[in-house]
Enzyme design. Structure first.
Site, mmCIF file in Angstrom:
data_model
loop_
_atom_site.group_PDB
_atom_site.id
_atom_site.type_symbol
_atom_site.label_atom_id
_atom_site.label_comp_id
_atom_site.label_asym_id
_atom_site.label_seq_id
_atom_site.Cartn_x
_atom_site.Cartn_y
_atom_site.Cartn_z
ATOM 1 N N ASP A 235 0.817 -1.224 0.000
ATOM 2 C CA ASP A 235 0.000 0.000 0.000
ATOM 3 C C ASP A 235 0.846 1.268 0.000
ATOM 4 O O ASP A 235 0.655 2.158 -0.820
ATOM 5 C CB ASP A 235 -0.931 0.035 1.223
ATOM 6 C CG ASP A 235 -1.983 -1.068 1.195
ATOM 7 O OD1 ASP A 235 -2.450 -1.395 0.092
ATOM 8 O OD2 ASP A 235 -2.308 -1.599 2.266
ATOM 9 N N ARG B 182 -1.416 3.325 15.904
ATOM 10 C CA ARG B 182 -1.775 4.377 14.941
ATOM 11 C C ARG B 182 -1.694 5.795 15.493
ATOM 12 O O ARG B 182 -1.126 6.670 14.842
ATOM 13 C CB ARG B 182 -3.168 4.117 14.343
ATOM 14 C CG ARG B 182 -3.301 2.894 13.414
ATOM 15 C CD ARG B 182 -2.059 2.488 12.786
ATOM 16 N NE ARG B 182 -2.209 1.517 11.703
ATOM 17 C CZ ARG B 182 -1.226 0.723 11.288
ATOM 18 N NH1 ARG B 182 -0.041 0.767 11.892
ATOM 19 N NH2 ARG B 182 -1.390 -0.122 10.288
ATOM 20 N N ASP C 221 -7.974 1.687 10.395
ATOM 21 C CA ASP C 221 -6.763 2.491 10.505
ATOM 22 C C ASP C 221 -6.962 3.914 9.974
ATOM 23 O O ASP C 221 -6.422 4.868 10.520
ATOM 24 C CB ASP C 221 -5.598 1.794 9.799
ATOM 25 C CG ASP C 221 -5.093 0.591 10.593
ATOM 26 O OD1 ASP C 221 -5.288 0.580 11.829
ATOM 27 O OD2 ASP C 221 -4.525 -0.332 9.990
ATOM 28 N N SER D 20 -1.860 -9.162 4.043
ATOM 29 C CA SER D 20 -1.605 -7.814 4.532
ATOM 30 C C SER D 20 -1.270 -7.944 6.013
ATOM 31 O O SER D 20 -2.109 -8.344 6.823
ATOM 32 C CB SER D 20 -2.854 -6.939 4.336
ATOM 33 O OG SER D 20 -2.728 -5.782 5.128
HETATM 34 N N1 ARG Z 1 -8.570 -5.251 12.409
HETATM 35 C C1 ARG Z 1 -7.383 -4.822 13.078
HETATM 36 C C2 ARG Z 1 -7.552 -3.434 13.577
HETATM 37 O O1 ARG Z 1 -8.445 -2.766 13.172
HETATM 38 C C3 ARG Z 1 -6.145 -5.053 12.271
HETATM 39 C C4 ARG Z 1 -5.794 -4.062 11.225
HETATM 40 C C5 ARG Z 1 -4.593 -4.528 10.493
HETATM 41 N N2 ARG Z 1 -4.075 -3.537 9.631
HETATM 42 C C6 ARG Z 1 -3.394 -3.830 8.539
HETATM 43 N N3 ARG Z 1 -2.923 -2.838 7.863
HETATM 44 N N4 ARG Z 1 -3.196 -5.059 8.120
HETATM 45 O O2 ARG Z 1 -6.806 -2.989 14.410
#
Ligand code: ARG
Length: 395
Positions: free
Chosen positions: A13, A93, A122, A172
């Protein structure tokens, strides 16, 4: 040219983002990688950034800040979103966003960019934190803005000579000290068990059981098996030890903030074991009244951290309550790990409210059983009265 700070991991990404920011937005890109314990090859990430034509790459080691300001409060709050997910990605984050905002000021950048899709949590966490810290910065999210899919991104990467690691093509992945999230690929089929190659810490083996004793002081882990250690080493050691005993996989259906239900797979051996131990210690030293109330506070804490409201004043309010409860959360918890299971098998605290001479069935104690008769009568007064009324009014 105007400058943009891009939160950069070197994955699919964010690599694609660099090119889009240059070509479509005509911006000079400064890439920022924040080290929250993801164990990547940071040299390689820096090289990738310069190959993509970023004008500068910045690496910030934020592990200690991550531990102190995000992991410690998570432990104190027993933070598990929907009773399962230890929030590893979620709590990283706001920290990454904060570093990006600081860097933007330093470099006079006009915008911050991230590689989040429009489908996830995110974007919520990044955008709200950035806006809370500096409402004048533009936020550019190329993947979201252009409705990109991973297939399209891979195609674009291919055409533009952007190199992507094999694992990053398959899943990912987001990793830090507190855990690892694995998404995409075969995991999107709910009926498939996650394949072994999805995991890094958790191994399958049938060795003999292992015991580890975790020492806490005011809610914070301070030792393993009696040896004082810093929290980073404790977390790393537990990821290793618990992971090698098959402990730490989470596979659940999660409600994302934006309304989507998703299947989420994580491995977080240290987080699960530490929260289990901490919660057990709280049960030993806090009163029933404190525990009942804190349960709701903890749930709210996890929801706020999950849903991007890290900087809402309510989180500080909750933290103040939680901090007050941790004064007596000091002691040792012994955990047994075997073949994927983990269980508290021993506990000890100078603040323990457990009184052996009261609870014992074995010998005579200072507890006068006869007092219980009156208590039970009064405790059930309304329940028995209500039932009497129900019978009375039944024809
Ligand atoms: N569902 C999880 C969260 O919202 C994991 C997110 C994972 N992010 C990623 N870029 N693969 O915290």
């Amino acid at each position: 040219m105007n400058k943009v700070i891009l939160a950069f991991s070197g994955g699919l990404d964010t690599s694609v983002c660099v090119r889009y920011l240059q070509k479509l937005h005509n911006l000079d890109v400064i890439t920022l990688t924040v080290d929250v314990g993801q164990n990547d090859d940071f040299r390689e990430i820096e090289n990738a950034s310069s190959e993509l034509g970023a004008i500068e790459h910045v690496y910030i080691d934020a592990k200690q800040e991550f531990l102190r300001d995000f992991i410690v409060p998570s432990i104190k709050a027993n933070a598990l979103y929907q009773q399962k997910y230890p929030l590893a990605t979620a709590i990283s984050r706001p920290l990454i966003a904060k570093k990006a905002v600081e860097l933007a000021k330093e470099h006079n950048a006009v915008a911050i960019s991230h590689g989040c899709t429009g489908k996830g949590n995110d974007q919520v966490r990044f955008d709200i934190t950035i806006r809370s810290l500096n409402p004048n910065l533009n936020i550019i999210a190329p993947i979201r803005d252009m409705n990109l899919t991973r297939d399209k991104e891979l195609e674009y990467a291919n055409e533009n000579g952007i190199k992507i690691a094999e694992v990053a093509k398959k899943y990912s992945i987001d990793e830090n000290l507190w855990g690892r999230a694995i998404e995409g690929g075969s995991l999107e089929n709910l009926e498939n068990e996650p394949p072994r190659d999805a995991f890094k810490f958790v191994k399958q083996n049938d060795t003999i059981a292992t015991y580890v004793t975790i020492g806490f002081e005011k809610g914070v882990p301070i030792s393993l098996d009696g040896n004082k250690m810093n929290l980073e080493d404790i977390v790393q050691k537990l990821n290793e030890v618990a992971g090698s005993h098959g402990v730490g996989i989470i596979d659940h259906i999660e409600d994302r903030v934006i309304g989507i239900k998703s299947r989420e797979v994580y491995e977080a051996p240290a987080a699960l074991v530490l929260i289990e131990a901490h919660q057990d210690l709280e049960k030993l030293v806090l009163t029933n009244h404190e525990l009942r109330f804190k349960f709701h506070i903890d749930n709210q804490w996890a929801w706020m951290a999950y849903s991007g409201l890290w900087l809402d004043p309510l989180l500080d309010d909750l933290n103040a309550f939680i901090a007050q409860t941790q004064q007596r959360v000091t002691g040792d918890i012994k955990i047994k790990m075997h073949n994927g299971s983990y269980r508290v098998v021993g506990r000890k605290s100078t603040f323990s409210l457990y009184d052996n001479s009261t609870v014992t069935y074995m010998s005579k104690s200072n507890f006068d059983q006869k007092l219980a008769t009156g208590f039970v009568t009064l405790w059930g007064l309304q329940s028995s009265a209500a039932n009497a009324k129900i019978w009375e009014n039944k024809e």
